[in-house]
Write a protein that holds these residues in place. Structure first.
Motif, short mmCIF file in Angstrom:
data_model
loop_
_atom_site.label_atom_id
_atom_site.label_comp_id
_atom_site.label_asym_id
_atom_site.label_seq_id
_atom_site.Cartn_x
_atom_site.Cartn_y
_atom_site.Cartn_z
N ARG A 25 0.88 -1.19 0.00
CA ARG A 25 0.00 0.00 0.00
C ARG A 25 0.90 1.22 0.00
NH1 ARG A 25 -4.75 -0.32 4.06
NH2 ARG A 25 -5.49 -1.62 2.37
N TYR A 36 -2.87 3.58 -2.16
CA TYR A 36 -3.19 2.71 -3.30
C TYR A 36 -2.61 1.33 -3.04
CZ TYR A 36 -4.53 7.00 -5.56
OH TYR A 36 -5.15 8.18 -5.86
N ASP A 37 -3.40 0.31 -3.32
CA ASP A 37 -3.01 -1.08 -3.06
C ASP A 37 -2.47 -1.76 -4.31
OD1 ASP A 37 -5.61 -2.08 -0.68
OD2 ASP A 37 -3.89 -0.78 -0.48
N LYS A 72 -8.65 1.31 -3.70
CA LYS A 72 -8.14 2.42 -2.92
C LYS A 72 -8.61 2.24 -1.48
CE LYS A 72 -8.26 5.72 -6.68
NZ LYS A 72 -8.82 6.98 -7.15
N PRO A 73 -7.70 2.27 -0.51
CA PRO A 73 -8.15 2.21 0.88
C PRO A 73 -8.96 3.45 1.22
CG PRO A 73 -5.76 2.19 0.73
CD PRO A 73 -6.29 2.29 -0.66
#
Length: 80
Positions: A25, A36-37, A72-73
């Protein structure tokens, strides 16, 4: 989980890596509130990115295109 803060010049703010899942991430200077993962990233790439003199260049050359963003977290970076 392994966490790393990058120098201000790298355009990467921070990143975390989960060795069990290979989930990387990344938070960017331009969008510090949004991480962003990147799934299934080998731990060797994570270690090399942390050690790189140019982590942004390393990230774009070796990770960004090869390991697509999964999602997206929802939150900003939180120091643990």
């Amino acid at each position: 989980m392994d966490a790393h803060t990058f120098p201000a010049t790298s355009q990467l703010t921070k990143a975390t890596y989960e060795s069990g899942s290979g989930l990387l991430r990344v938070w960017f200077v331009d969008h510090p509130e949004q991480g962003y993962d990147y799934p299934n990233v080998p731990e060797q790439l994570w270690q090399e990115m942390k050690a790189s003199d140019r982590p942004r260049n390393y990230f774009h050359a070796r990770i960004h295109e090869q390991y697509k963003v999964l999602r997206k977290p929802t939150g900003a970076w939180h120091d643990h």
